[in-house]
Each structure stands twice: as C-alpha cells, then as structure tokens.
Motif scaffolding. Structure first.
Motif, PDB file in Angstrom:
ATOM      1  N   GLY A 215       0.770  -1.302   0.017  1.00 36.26           N
ATOM      2  CA  GLY A 215      -0.129  -0.064  -0.158  1.00 36.26           C
ATOM      3  C   GLY A 215       1.109   1.519   0.061  1.00 36.26           C
ATOM      4  O   GLY A 215       0.452   2.017  -1.108  1.00 36.26           O
ATOM      5  N   TRP A 216       2.282   1.461   0.636  1.00 34.10           N
ATOM      6  CA  TRP A 216       2.640   2.408   0.935  1.00 34.10           C
ATOM      7  C   TRP A 216       3.823   2.325  -0.742  1.00 34.10           C
ATOM      8  O   TRP A 216       3.419   4.129  -1.027  1.00 34.10           O
ATOM      9  CB  TRP A 216       3.220   2.474   2.025  1.00 34.10           C
ATOM     10  N   MET A 217       3.876   1.785  -1.539  1.00 31.50           N
ATOM     11  CA  MET A 217       4.257   2.270  -2.611  1.00 31.50           C
ATOM     12  C   MET A 217       3.529   2.333  -3.496  1.00 31.50           C
ATOM     13  O   MET A 217       3.151   3.305  -4.480  1.00 31.50           O
ATOM     14  CB  MET A 217       4.316   0.501  -3.026  1.00 31.50           C
ATOM     15  N   VAL A 218       2.179   2.180  -3.591  1.00 31.28           N
ATOM     16  CA  VAL A 218       1.261   2.447  -4.319  1.00 31.28           C
ATOM     17  C   VAL A 218       0.553   4.314  -4.267  1.00 31.28           C
ATOM     18  O   VAL A 218       1.265   5.413  -4.752  1.00 31.28           O
ATOM     19  CB  VAL A 218       0.153   2.001  -4.477  1.00 31.28           C
ATOM     20  N   GLN A 219       0.077   4.052  -2.452  1.00 31.90           N
ATOM     21  CA  GLN A 219      -0.069   5.534  -1.912  1.00 31.90           C
ATOM     22  C   GLN A 219       1.006   6.646  -1.726  1.00 31.90           C
ATOM     23  O   GLN A 219       0.516   8.255  -1.573  1.00 31.90           O
ATOM     24  CB  GLN A 219      -1.273   5.095  -0.471  1.00 31.90           C
ATOM     25  N   GLY A 220       2.065   6.064  -1.744  1.00 29.47           N
ATOM     26  CA  GLY A 220       3.014   7.514  -1.664  1.00 29.47           C
ATOM     27  C   GLY A 220       4.232   7.507  -2.595  1.00 29.47           C
ATOM     28  O   GLY A 220       3.858   7.806  -3.766  1.00 29.47           O
ATOM     29  N   TRP A 221       5.196   6.453  -2.795  1.00 26.30           N
ATOM     30  CA  TRP A 221       5.256   6.621  -4.582  1.00 26.30           C
ATOM     31  C   TRP A 221       4.678   7.279  -5.573  1.00 26.30           C
ATOM     32  O   TRP A 221       5.566   7.591  -6.210  1.00 26.30           O
ATOM     33  CB  TRP A 221       6.527   5.253  -4.335  1.00 26.30           C
ATOM     34  N   ALA A 222       3.918   5.753  -5.948  1.00 24.77           N
ATOM     35  CA  ALA A 222       3.256   6.311  -7.024  1.00 24.77           C
ATOM     36  C   ALA A 222       2.884   7.341  -7.155  1.00 24.77           C
ATOM     37  O   ALA A 222       2.939   7.858  -8.752  1.00 24.77           O
ATOM     38  CB  ALA A 222       2.712   5.136  -6.980  1.00 24.77           C
ATOM     39  N   VAL A 223       2.066   7.582  -6.471  1.00 21.76           N
ATOM     40  CA  VAL A 223       1.457   9.158  -6.480  1.00 21.76           C
ATOM     41  C   VAL A 223       2.915  10.435  -6.757  1.00 21.76           C
ATOM     42  O   VAL A 223       2.483  11.274  -7.285  1.00 21.76           O
ATOM     43  CB  VAL A 223       0.438   9.188  -5.443  1.00 21.76           C
ATOM     44  N   THR A 224       3.888  10.505  -5.641  1.00 22.09           N
ATOM     45  CA  THR A 224       5.026  11.325  -6.009  1.00 22.09           C
ATOM     46  C   THR A 224       5.317  11.145  -7.456  1.00 22.09           C
ATOM     47  O   THR A 224       5.631  11.673  -8.251  1.00 22.09           O
ATOM     48  CB  THR A 224       5.852  10.788  -5.282  1.00 22.09           C
ATOM     49  N   LEU A 225       5.894   9.823  -7.889  1.00 24.06           N
ATOM     50  CA  LEU A 225       6.015  10.104  -9.141  1.00 24.06           C
ATOM     51  C   LEU A 225       5.484  10.326 -10.187  1.00 24.06           C
ATOM     52  O   LEU A 225       5.669  10.722 -11.464  1.00 24.06           O
ATOM     53  CB  LEU A 225       6.685   7.843  -9.558  1.00 24.06           C
ATOM     54  N   ALA A 226       4.032   9.826  -9.872  1.00 24.89           N
ATOM     55  CA  ALA A 226       3.021  10.605 -11.256  1.00 24.89           C
ATOM     56  C   ALA A 226       2.708  11.841 -11.488  1.00 24.89           C
ATOM     57  O   ALA A 226       2.789  12.137 -12.823  1.00 24.89           O
ATOM     58  CB  ALA A 226       1.595   9.559 -11.223  1.00 24.89           C
ATOM     59  N   MET A 227       2.685  12.834  -9.942  1.00 28.17           N
ATOM     60  CA  MET A 227       2.959  13.827 -10.416  1.00 28.17           C
ATOM     61  C   MET A 227       3.518  14.380 -10.041  1.00 28.17           C
ATOM     62  O   MET A 227       3.665  15.930 -11.404  1.00 28.17           O
ATOM     63  CB  MET A 227       2.179  13.809  -8.675  1.00 28.17           C
ATOM     64  N   LEU A 228       5.223  14.120 -10.628  1.00 31.74           N
ATOM     65  CA  LEU A 228       6.138  14.575 -10.670  1.00 31.74           C
ATOM     66  C   LEU A 228       5.939  14.355 -12.463  1.00 31.74           C
ATOM     67  O   LEU A 228       6.411  15.731 -13.353  1.00 31.74           O
ATOM     68  CB  LEU A 228       7.403  14.092 -10.585  1.00 31.74           C
ATOM     69  N   GLN A 229       5.583  13.434 -12.998  1.00 32.80           N
ATOM     70  CA  GLN A 229       5.814  13.469 -14.255  1.00 32.80           C
ATOM     71  C   GLN A 229       4.822  14.250 -15.135  1.00 32.80           C
ATOM     72  O   GLN A 229       4.638  14.666 -15.992  1.00 32.80           O
ATOM     73  CB  GLN A 229       5.321  11.707 -14.532  1.00 32.80           C
ATOM     74  N   ARG A 230       3.448  14.836 -14.309  1.00 31.42           N
ATOM     75  CA  ARG A 230       2.642  15.818 -14.482  1.00 31.42           C
ATOM     76  C   ARG A 230       3.446  17.054 -14.407  1.00 31.42           C
ATOM     77  O   ARG A 230       2.619  18.519 -14.591  1.00 31.42           O
ATOM     78  CB  ARG A 230       1.280  15.528 -13.860  1.00 31.42           C
ATOM     79  N   GLY A 231       4.518  17.106 -13.594  1.00 35.45           N
ATOM     80  CA  GLY A 231       4.821  18.647 -13.865  1.00 35.45           C
ATOM     81  C   GLY A 231       4.574  19.532 -12.847  1.00 35.45           C
ATOM     82  O   GLY A 231       5.011  20.823 -12.111  1.00 35.45           O
ATOM     83  N   LEU A 232       4.308  18.406 -11.531  1.00 33.93           N
ATOM     84  CA  LEU A 232       4.177  19.125 -10.311  1.00 33.93           C
ATOM     85  C   LEU A 232       4.600  18.327  -9.230  1.00 33.93           C
ATOM     86  O   LEU A 232       5.464  17.762  -8.801  1.00 33.93           O
ATOM     87  CB  LEU A 232       2.949  18.274  -9.386  1.00 33.93           C
ATOM     88  N   LEU A 233       4.973  19.151  -8.063  1.00 36.47           N
ATOM     89  CA  LEU A 233       5.932  18.490  -6.724  1.00 36.47           C
ATOM     90  C   LEU A 233       5.485  18.197  -5.711  1.00 36.47           C
ATOM     91  O   LEU A 233       3.884  17.756  -5.907  1.00 36.47           O
ATOM     92  CB  LEU A 233       5.957  20.199  -6.209  1.00 36.47           C
ATOM     93  N   SER A 234       6.094  17.303  -5.371  1.00 35.67           N
ATOM     94  CA  SER A 234       5.447  15.756  -4.241  1.00 35.67           C
ATOM     95  C   SER A 234       6.092  16.614  -3.055  1.00 35.67           C
ATOM     96  O   SER A 234       7.633  16.973  -2.836  1.00 35.67           O
ATOM     97  CB  SER A 234       5.541  14.883  -4.952  1.00 35.67           C
ATOM     98  N   LEU A 235       6.316  17.655  -2.126  1.00 40.91           N
ATOM     99  CA  LEU A 235       6.200  18.396  -0.797  1.00 40.91           C
ATOM    100  C   LEU A 235       6.089  16.582   0.378  1.00 40.91           C
ATOM    101  O   LEU A 235       5.474  15.938   0.299  1.00 40.91           O
ATOM    102  CB  LEU A 235       5.646  19.166  -0.606  1.00 40.91           C
ATOM    103  N   HIS A 236       6.944  16.450   1.073  1.00 39.44           N
ATOM    104  CA  HIS A 236       7.220  14.925   2.134  1.00 39.44           C
ATOM    105  C   HIS A 236       6.547  15.588   3.222  1.00 39.44           C
ATOM    106  O   HIS A 236       7.262  16.652   3.729  1.00 39.44           O
ATOM    107  CB  HIS A 236       8.464  14.845   2.567  1.00 39.44           C
ATOM    108  N   ALA A 237       5.515  15.908   2.934  1.00 40.38           N
ATOM    109  CA  ALA A 237       4.903  16.330   4.223  1.00 40.38           C
ATOM    110  C   ALA A 237       3.050  15.431   4.463  1.00 40.38           C
ATOM    111  O   ALA A 237       2.475  15.280   3.457  1.00 40.38           O
ATOM    112  CB  ALA A 237       4.628  17.728   4.089  1.00 40.38           C
ATOM    113  N   SER A 238       3.389  15.595   5.670  1.00 48.17           N
ATOM    114  CA  SER A 238       1.795  15.494   6.322  1.00 48.17           C
ATOM    115  C   SER A 238       0.623  16.625   6.090  1.00 48.17           C
ATOM    116  O   SER A 238       1.772  17.667   6.307  1.00 48.17           O
ATOM    117  CB  SER A 238       1.477  15.035   7.226  1.00 48.17           C
ATOM    118  N   THR A 239      -0.819  16.669   5.707  1.00 53.45           N
ATOM    119  CA  THR A 239      -1.077  17.999   5.421  1.00 53.45           C
ATOM    120  C   THR A 239      -2.453  18.229   6.146  1.00 53.45           C
ATOM    121  O   THR A 239      -2.882  17.342   6.407  1.00 53.45           O
ATOM    122  CB  THR A 239      -1.870  18.392   4.261  1.00 53.45           C
TER     123      THR A 239
END
Lengths: 270, 579
Positions: B371-395
């Motif tokens: 789960g952590w791979m998909v919900q963390g890493w996969a989202v981060t990588l996908a968003m970077l590929q879309r040109g968005l930043l991924s902040l290592h943070a809880s909101t």
C-alpha cells in the motif's frame, strides 16, 4: 407439542373438538363445523369461493375424516390402477416433505398412476389391512414445479405460490401395500434403498398425525390414544414393505424407475 | 466483546418459555443445538441425526398437528398469523410453568417486531434469545461448500438482503428474512428487541465452549452443573459430530452439501480466502465486525486502490528488468521524464508511466505491504511526471488554514498530523503533499491513504497499535486509516518543517526567509534526487523557488529526545493563531 390451549386470546385459530359437533375458527378466513354425522359446513368470513375451498380442503375435510374415526397418514397415496378382477389396486403411500412427494406423484401420474389423496391421507385398519381413502382435495404443488411439469396450475389463494393441478384421480379406497419416504438426494447418496429393521419401525412411529387430527373414537375421546395401542399400530405399520427414494431434482425419472421396479417386485403392481 | 453479554434494553427475561437460538447460517447454531441435545440425552442415544430445537419458526407445517390445518391453503398473511399463533401455543408460559426449562428454537432469521397478531417472535412466547455469531470471513468459507457455491458468491450473498427468502405457502413456510451478515446481527442486538439477547461468539465456543455457555444457560433457565456441561461439550466435540455424520448421516444440510461438519475451527479463512476476498468482506461488514470484536483492522485503503480524482490507474503485473534510456539517481530507481521504475526489497516494484499508469509487482510481499508503495511512491512519481511537486509532508487543515507538516524520515510528520487530528483539526493527507503552483498560490489536492504509525506515535495519539495491521515484517509501523478528506484542491497556507535537534532544549518555532526557506523546501521536495530528474533541473528549482515565494515556511525544532507531542502541537497551533 402440548395440547393444552393457550389461556389467552392470541388471535390464532381456535379448534373445539369436544363433543359431537366440532367447531373451528380461523380469524380472517372463516369457520368450519363438523356435525355429529361427520357432515362438513364451511363459512368464509368474506363471500369468496376461493376462501371456502381453502377452508374445505385445507381444514374441514381433514377434520371431518378424523371425526369419522380415520387416522391421517403423513403422506400422499397413489395407485397404479384396479386389479383385473375389478377390485381396487393397492396404494403406495409416499411420505416426506409435501413438496418432494408432489415431485414423485407428478412423475407417476405422467406414467398412468392415479392420485388417491394428497398429503395427508385418511387411513383406517380393516382387519390387518391399512386402507387408504380417497380425499377430493387437488394435488397442491409450487408454481415453479407445475410449470416445469407443463401443467397449468390454479393458485389456491391470491398471490400464493401454491397451485392446484389436475392429475388423474382414484375414487375408491385402496389397501396400502407399501410406504416409501421421499427425500432430496445428497452427494454420495444412493437414489433408492429399501428400509429394513429398526429404521422401518422408526418411520412407522412417525407416520400418523396426532393432536388435532387424531381419529375420534367416540364419545369422551378427545383424540387421546393409549401408548399401548400406538405401539401396536407401529408394529403393524412396520410390517409393510418400506423404502426410501432420494430425488436428484424435481423430475428424477431414474429414481422413480427404481421405485417402480421395487414396487412391482414387492407385489404392488395390480 | 465477550460472549454471554446480554443486549437489548432489558435483562429481564420475557414472559414465555421460548429461547430463540438465532444465528446467521453457518455460524455454529447446530453445534450449540448438539451441546443442548447432549445435555439431555443418554450418551448412547446421542447422534447428529437426532438434534433438538430444529423446528424453525418459519416452518408452520406443525399446524397440521396443532389445529388440523394444511398451511398450503393459506395466504401469506394467514401464514404469518398462524406462525405467531403456533409460537404462542408452543412457547407461552402457563400457570405452573415458571420454573420450566426453556424451549430452544433455532432460527436464521433477522429479528423484526412484526405487525400485531403477526409477530414472528412474540414476546409472550419468548424468554430470551441466544445470538451465535461467527467471523464473517469464516462464515463465507463454511457457506460456500454448504450451498455449493464459490467463495465469491458466498461473499456477495452475505452482503445482499436480496437473498432473503419470501413467503412460500407451497412449502408451508412464512418469509424468513436473513438480512446481510451485518444486518442480521444488528437486528438481534438492537435496543428495540424486548427480551434479553445473549451473545455467543463461535470463536469463544472453540476456545472453551463450557465456560462460554454456562452463564448463558444459567440465565435462560437451562440448569446444568459445570461438569454436566463439560461432558455434553465433550460428547459434541467436532470430531465426534463428524463421526456421527459419517455413520448416520445428517439431513440438516443443503442438497449440495457433501459434509455438514467440515472443519469446525476459527480462522480457516486465512488459508481459504484470497486477500481480495477477505478485504471485500471487511469492506462490507466493517462496522459490525468491529462491534462483535472481529477486529478486521482499521478501514484501510485497499493497497492497490487510489481515489478516482487523482486519475491514476493501478494494476498488478510483471515489471521490466530495465527502463531504456533511464538515469538512476539511486541504485533502486530508474527514471526518464515519462517513466520511473522503482525496486523495493522482497522483489517488489513499481512502474509509473505518463503520470497516469502504475504497474505493481508485489514480489514476495503481502498485500498489506504494498500500500505504501502505491499510495506514496506511485503518487509522487506520477505527479512529478505531470509537472507537479511532491512535498514530503502531511497536511492538516487548522481552522481555515491549510498547513503542510514537512520533515525528513523520522521527524514526526505523521505523529504530529495525527496529533493535530486528535485535537479536532482535519487531516488532509499523510506523508505526500502534492503541490500545484498556480498564479494564485500553491494548491494541494488531498487524497485518502493510510497513515503509518510507530507504536509510540500511535500511543501518543490515542490509537490502539495492537489493533492495527503491521506494515512489512517486524511490526515496526502499522497502518491506520483516518476519515476521508475532501476531493477538492486546497490552497496551501503554510509549511511547517519539523526539525529534530541533536541537543536538548525546548520546542521552538522560527520563521524562515530567503535562502533558508528555499533550502528547507529543497530538502523536502527533492525526493531522493528523483524530482529534478523527472521535472528537469531548471523546472524543478524554478518551482521550488516559486513555492518559497508564495508559502511562508516555519521551522519547528524539537529536542531529539524526550520531546512531547503536545509542545509541538501547541507551537503549530500558536503559529496559526498568530500568537
């Protein structure tokens, strides 16, 4: 089940079979009365032929037979026809769940057999012979089963899945030559087995209905039967050939083939 | 949740003699009947083909003996009235019956009051009920072979009330609504039930049937000594019931059933159900499972599931050994501007492509570990590929402001965010805060995912760590699912960077400016060097600089040891309050 009446009005059926005239009330449906001579009178709460028929076949007729001293066997009776000398052919008593019994009855009737009585069947001993009586109520089956058999059933009540179907009928009392219990077949079970020994006695002990449908044996008899008399009857019933047929579906011709072969070998065929 | 506890508004027995032995099918009803039968039967006469209490109330064929009525000729409404009358006839207490033993009657139906005169379980006939419940995952395993269906079909049937059986006059049966596994149990445990309902868990029967049943039997007036009950339990041991079934047969089975008494253990679902099947049951029945103590774990986000608004498709599949033309900022990752291949321990891995497609290879890892791979890493990588930043943070949303709690691994981001949640603030996302820089500021899109907590952290924020499923091997962290956040993007108002200090001291907040602010953000957006690789160096630094321009950053330092969560939370709340 205790036969002591519930001491408060619960709105359910009321049956009074004390005295020579029996009365029954089924709230919402109507009332029945069986006179001292066994004559039945039914009165539907609402003028409805359907309700009167239900009161008659579903209640009054049964009690009328009990009033006349007949026992009620928990089974349907079928016959294969009369003997060449004109005497009635023997009857086969099919016990078990009414739904399963109807499956066998429909298969047998398609082969020329006749229905003497749907479950339950009025019976009486004549010497050592158990004689089944014709009962006019039609065979009641589930809508789905009637449809599967290609029969046009008539719903017995509005909205009910119970339908009356027309099958060939036998009109004369017939001696019971054998008792066959009908069950659904489980995996690994054989479709047919003859019942012997203790099992036959066990089945005989549960064949007859008691309580409200116990036979009336005269004044002061409210349906109670002595244990001694009951055991004696069980012994006589256990003497009848007995078998078990297990159906693998509603129209299990192969299982019925085995039943008929056994019936013929046991001397049941007219 | 203990067996034997009574429910409903009253503990006073009802006025009748009937004790309804209620259960959803395949939950142990027959076993309890066997024990009750063994209590009152000579050992040599006991067998599964002679169990008592099998006359279910929806079968009204006993009207033939009771009144001489053939129920097949009655309407559905008349059948309902007949049923109530029969229940009263059998179970209503008569003068002198006060000390009479109970009459147990099996039923699989859900409880309902019914119309006057048509009560399915009339109070006047009733003393109490025993509700036998079983882990629904085990029920599914037992129901499938019993009804001759697949596990998936059993799981679906347990979740839909459409399986209820309607009135069937042709078979002399009233309706017998089972409900779903959940609604069945809820119906009997509802406060509106006017008689005591004694709860018995199948699992407690397996552990110690005599100890479980003795207080229940005592409460319903089924008197027996502990020794008598132990002997009855021994005679009803599962292996003995199996032997009896093999020898005599047992007709309480469905026509498709080969063997009624099958395994008789609890927890068999662990080796009979797939992870997806177990998850489906937990999703269907989570609330009642918790209520009955089946602790399916928190309502975790399904490991391979992501909210639709993220627009990311996830599937399982094999991964390529290498990504052509890629660069590796770390040995475990290969990346191009449009694709990233990440390898984890246990031969697990992810391939993220075009910002939208994720392929997961679990390798040797369990479902709860990916789960952590998909919900963390996969989202981060996908968003970077879309040109968005991924902040290592809880909101977290604190009042009207949205605050990202950033920090390195072990800084306490999740613990702090959960602590704020515990104070009534709203958790928007844990661990990954996607940043979309727009002309009017930095925006983040919340999405639900599981929060990963250390044991100490769980304790600090009031979560029972032992109730949570462990993540990975060694139970270092556990997963917790908080309530779902809104789908709509939120403008980010502040970034708080948690910084453990090596030395002692107190919690201190420092507003960062200039290069320090930029440096703080670079630390928590570079993502192991992957962000500049995918976004491109220039674009990455431009975005971080823009983020530093539009969002204030405050560093909250805390002692490396002996820090208190409350002090950190107080500091963050004070920042937002402007005090």
């Amino acid at each position: 089940m205790s036969e002591t009446p519930v001491p408060h009005d619960h709105g359910g059926p009321v049956l009074d079979r004390d005295g020579p005239v029996w009365h029954g009330v089924l709230p919402g449906l109507g009332r029945i009365q069986i006179d001292a001579d066994g004559a039945l009178d039914v009165s539907a709460a609402h003028a409805s032929e359907e309700d009167e028929t239900a009161l008659r076949h579903g209640w009054g007729d049964l009690l009328a037979f009990a009033h006349r001293g007949f026992s009620m066997a928990q089974g349907a009776a079928v016959t294969q026809g009369g003997r060449p000398d004109g005497s009635p052919g023997p009857a086969l008593l099919l016990t078990g769940d009414a739904h399963d019994i109807a499956d066998v009855v429909l298969v047998l009737c398609a082969r020329g057999w006749r229905l003497l009585s749907d479950r339950p069947t009025p019976v009486a001993w004549q010497d050592d012979t158990l004689v089944a009586q014709p009962r006019p109520a039609p065979l009641v089956v589930a809508t789905q089963r009637a449809t599967g058999a290609g029969l046009a059933g008539q719903p017995v009540r509005a909205g009910s899945n119970a339908v009356a179907v027309a099958v060939p009928r036998a009109a004369e009392p017939a001696p019971v030559a054998a008792i066959v219990q009908v069950q659904r077949r489980r995996p690994d079970e054989e479709p047919f087995a003859e019942v012997l020994g203790q099992r036959r006695f066990e089945r005989a002990a549960t064949l007859m209905l008691h309580g409200a449908l116990a036979p009336d044996h005269g004044a002061g008899d409210a349906g109670a039967e002595s244990g001694e008399a009951m055991v004696a009857e069980h012994v006589r019933l256990a003497a009848l050939p007995s078998a078990l047929v297990r159906l693998d579906g509603p129209a299990d011709e192969a299982a019925v083939d085995l039943l008929v072969a056994w019936w013929t070998a046991a001397g049941g065929s007219p | 949740m203990d067996s034997g506890r009574w429910f409903a508004v009253t503990s006073t027995p009802g006025p009748g003699r009937t004790v309804w032995l209620a259960s959803y099918p395949k939950s142990g009803n027959t076993w309890v009947r066997a024990i009750v039968t063994a209590l009152g039967t000579h050992p040599q006469m006991f067998g599964v083909d002679h169990l008592i209490s099998g006359a279910q109330p929806h079968h009204v064929s006993m009207a033939l003996g009771a009144y001489g009525i053939d129920p097949r000729w009655l309407s559905s409404d008349e059948l309902d009235r007949l049923r109530a009358a029969l229940a009263l006839r059998l179970g209503a207490q008569r003068a002198g019956d006060e000390a009479a033993p109970p009459i147990l009657r099996k039923t699989h139906e859900a409880y309902r009051a019914g119309a006057p005169g048509r009560e399915p379980f009339p109070l006047e006939a009733t003393r109490a009920a025993i509700l036998v419940v079983r882990d629904p995952r085990d029920v599914a395993c037992s129901a499938a072979p019993f009804f001759g269906i697949t596990h998936d079909e059993a799981i679906a049937a347990m979740a839909r009330p459409a399986g209820d059986l309607e009135s069937n006059p042709a078979r002399s049966q009233t309706a017998q609504p089972w409900g779903t596994w959940s609604t069945h149990a809820e119906s009997w445990l509802d406060d509106s039930v006017p008689f005591p309902v004694h709860l018995v868990r199948y699992e407690d029967l397996v552990a110690d049937a005599a100890a479980t049943l003795l207080p229940v039997f005592t409460a319903i007036g089924l008197t027996c000594s502990p020794d008598q009950l132990r002997q009855a339990v021994e005679r009803s041991r599962f292996e003995r019931l199996q032997e009896s079934e093999a020898e005599h047969g047992f007709r309480g089975t469905h026509p498709r059933t080969r063997q009624f008494f099958r395994r008789g253990i609890d927890g068999s679902w662990r080796d009979e159900l797939t992870d997806a099947q177990a998850s489906a049951i937990e999703a269907d029945h989570r609330a009642v499972m918790h209520r009955l103590g089946y602790a399916p774990g928190p309502d975790l986000v399904t490991p391979l599931d992501l909210p639709a608004h993220l627009g990311i498709r996830v599937r399982e599949g094999e991964l390529p050994d290498a990504l052509p033309g890629s660069t590796s900022p770390r040995p475990w990752i290969q990346a191009t501007p449009t694709a990233a291949l990440v390898r984890f321990r246990g031969r697990a891995g992810l391939l993220v492509e075009h910002g939208t497609d994720v392929t997961v290879d679990r390798g040797t890892r369990g479902a709860d570990e990916v789960g952590w791979m998909v919900q963390g890493w996969a989202v981060t990588l996908a968003m970077l590929q879309r040109g968005l930043l991924s902040l290592h943070a809880s909101t977290v949303e604190i009042g009207d402001t949205v605050v990202a709690i950033a920090g390195g691994r072990g800084a306490g981001k999740s613990t702090t965010a959960m602590g704020l949640r515990d104070r009534g603030h709203r958790l928007l996302c844990d661990d990954v805060t996607v940043i979309d820089l727009r002309p009017d500021g930095a925006w983040t899109t919340p999405y639900w995912r599981n929060v990963h907590l250390l044991e100490d952290s769980a304790l600090a924020v009031g979560v029972d760590f032992d109730e949570l499923p462990p993540l990975g091997r060694g139970r270092v962290k556990a997963a917790f699912r908080p309530e779902d956040p809104p789908d709509e993007p939120r403008r980010l108002d502040r970034i708080v960077v948690l910084t453990p200090s090596a030395a002692g001291g107190s919690v201190a907040a420092t507003a960062e400016t200039g290069a320090a602010r930029l440096a703080a953000l670079l630390d928590h957006t570079i993502r192991d060097g992957i962000a500049p690789l995918i976004l491109g160096q220039e674009r990455y630094f431009a975005q971080v600089a823009q983020l530093a321009d539009v969002v204030p950053v405050t560093t909250v330092s805390r002692p490396g040891d002996g820090w208190t969560l409350d002090a950190v939370l107080d500091a963050i709340e004070a920042i937002e309050a402007g005090t």
